[in-house]
Design an enzyme around this catalytic site. Structure first.
Site, mmCIF file in Angstrom:
data_model
loop_
_atom_site.group_PDB
_atom_site.id
_atom_site.type_symbol
_atom_site.label_atom_id
_atom_site.label_comp_id
_atom_site.label_asym_id
_atom_site.label_seq_id
_atom_site.Cartn_x
_atom_site.Cartn_y
_atom_site.Cartn_z
ATOM 1 N N SER A 1 35.792 36.933 18.897
ATOM 2 C CA SER A 1 35.293 36.183 17.748
ATOM 3 C C SER A 1 33.865 36.627 17.451
ATOM 4 O O SER A 1 32.969 36.467 18.301
ATOM 5 C CB SER A 1 35.303 34.684 18.051
ATOM 6 N N HIS B 1 38.351 38.764 15.330
ATOM 7 C CA HIS B 1 38.599 37.375 14.899
ATOM 8 C C HIS B 1 37.411 36.909 14.067
ATOM 9 O O HIS B 1 36.252 36.933 14.534
ATOM 10 C CB HIS B 1 38.762 36.476 16.124
ATOM 11 N N ASP C 1 35.647 33.963 12.087
ATOM 12 C CA ASP C 1 35.590 32.495 11.975
ATOM 13 C C ASP C 1 34.872 32.093 10.700
ATOM 14 O O ASP C 1 33.644 32.096 10.635
ATOM 15 C CB ASP C 1 34.882 31.895 13.196
ATOM 16 N N MET D 1 33.744 29.322 8.200
ATOM 17 C CA MET D 1 33.483 27.889 8.278
ATOM 18 C C MET D 1 32.720 27.425 7.037
ATOM 19 O O MET D 1 31.803 28.118 6.571
ATOM 20 C CB MET D 1 32.653 27.567 9.518
ATOM 21 N N HIS E 1 40.316 33.390 10.484
ATOM 22 C CA HIS E 1 40.549 31.975 10.825
ATOM 23 C C HIS E 1 39.788 31.123 9.825
ATOM 24 O O HIS E 1 38.559 30.993 9.921
ATOM 25 C CB HIS E 1 40.052 31.746 12.258
ATOM 26 N N MET F 1 38.468 27.954 8.546
ATOM 27 C CA MET F 1 38.133 26.559 8.846
ATOM 28 C C MET F 1 37.447 26.003 7.600
ATOM 29 O O MET F 1 36.239 25.687 7.602
ATOM 30 C CB MET F 1 37.241 26.480 10.089
ATOM 31 N N MET G 1 43.966 25.643 18.833
ATOM 32 C CA MET G 1 42.559 25.451 19.177
ATOM 33 C C MET G 1 42.457 24.791 20.541
ATOM 34 O O MET G 1 43.056 23.744 20.780
ATOM 35 C CB MET G 1 41.868 24.581 18.134
ATOM 36 N N ASP H 1 42.399 29.760 21.049
ATOM 37 C CA ASP H 1 41.054 29.971 20.521
ATOM 38 C C ASP H 1 40.073 28.906 21.016
ATOM 39 O O ASP H 1 40.155 27.750 20.634
ATOM 40 C CB ASP H 1 41.137 29.911 18.984
HETATM 41 C C1 DX5 Z 1 35.494 27.833 17.022
HETATM 42 C C2 DX5 Z 1 36.077 29.196 16.708
HETATM 43 C C3 DX5 Z 1 36.317 30.019 17.936
HETATM 44 C C4 DX5 Z 1 35.035 30.265 18.747
HETATM 45 C C5 DX5 Z 1 35.385 30.843 20.090
HETATM 46 O O1 DX5 Z 1 35.604 26.995 15.885
HETATM 47 O O2 DX5 Z 1 37.300 29.079 16.009
HETATM 48 O O3 DX5 Z 1 36.902 31.272 17.549
HETATM 49 O O4 DX5 Z 1 34.209 31.152 18.045
HETATM 50 O O5 DX5 Z 1 34.178 30.944 20.836
HETATM 51 P P1 DX5 Z 1 34.212 30.785 22.426
HETATM 52 O O6 DX5 Z 1 35.153 31.848 22.946
HETATM 53 O O7 DX5 Z 1 32.784 31.015 22.843
HETATM 54 O O8 DX5 Z 1 34.704 29.398 22.730
HETATM 55 ZN ZN ZN Z 2 38.414 30.950 15.619
#
Ligand code: DX5
Ligand code: ZN
Length: 230
Positions: A10, A35, A37, A39, A68, A70, A139, A175
């Site tokens: 990620s 990956h 993220d 947000m 991903h 969010m 998750m 994840d």
């Molecule tokens: C959280 C993300 C994850 C996160 C994982 O909302 O979707 O992908 O970045 O980070 P670690 O591996 O540090 O938990």
């Molecule tokens: Zn993620």
């Protein structure tokens, strides 16, 4: 089912001031997917990046961009993420009013379709869309931040989703909070794709290859053993 566990770093944990170089470095270090993220500060209490940033790093690697989302709503932005080169687009079941329609729309854009479930969301919410899915992202932390602790109740959910999928060609991705200690447990339960941010990007670039290898090594044997026993 690939014999090798797929490791998807990620970039949330990468150095954002050099994101393109970080993508190249982690790919050279053995990453299978990237990956991303995304947000929005609404669905989750953090804001990261959107299509322009993804477009800026797309040509740094030909690896799969695992996006991903969010964000809420997600539907109106699917095309914007597809056109900048996302290969997999995953929406949250909790953030979409019409999940079946969203998954069809992702596939109509030529992308693989994924759904993500927060830790408290039961897997039953996806039982009527299994044939629309290429990926199920479970998750193991509450979404919004890297560096959180793994939520143990997700172990059971992995096994239940594995049973629910049956012979369908759907990958289970986990994840959040994954380390060489938690990776074997989810791999044994049926996870084929591991997302890791802090466990991959810790220690600086010279540590990336060892970090990725540690995760894959920890997961491969129990996952293959579990596959063999099915
Ligand atoms: C959280 C993300 C994850 C996160 C994982 O909302 O979707 O992908 O970045 O980070 P670690 O591996 O540090 O938990
Ligand atoms: Zn993620």
């Amino acid at each position: 089912m690939s014999p090798k566990t797929i490791i998807a770093p990620s970039v949330l944990s990468a150095d954002f001031s050099r994101l393109g170089e970080e993508v190249e470095a982690v790919c050279e270090a053995g990453a299978d997917w990237i990956h991303l993220d995304v947000m929005d500060g609404h669905f989750v209490p953090n804001i990261t990046f959107g299509p322009p940033v993804i477009k800026a790093i797309r040509d740094r690697t030909d690896k799969i961009f695992d996006c991903h989302l969010m964000i809420e709503p997600a539907e109106r932005y699917l095309g914007a993420f597809a056109v900048v080169g996302c290969n997999i687009i995953t929406v949250h079941a909790e953030a979409t009013t019409h999940l079946d329609r969203s998954l069809q729309a992702i596939r109509d854009l030529g992308c693989k379709a994924g759904v993500s479930l927060n830790p408290s969301t039961p897997e039953t919410v996806i039982e009527y869309v299994l044939d629309r899915l290429d990926l199920i992202l479970l998750m193991s932390v509450n979404p919004g931040f890297g560096g959180q602790d793994f939520i143990p109740s997700v172990f059971d959910k992995v096994a239940r989703v594995r049973a629910m999928i049956g012979a369908r060609p759907i990958l289970i991705e986990i994840d959040g909070g994954l380390t060489p200690e938690t990776a074997p447990l989810v791999a044994r339960a049926g996870a084929a794709v591991l997302v890791a941010g802090s466990a991959v990007f810790k220690g600086g670039r010279e540590a990336y290859a060892g970090n990725i290898s540690a995760l894959r090594t920890a997961a491969d044997e129990p996952r293959l053993a579990a596959l063999g026993s099915r």
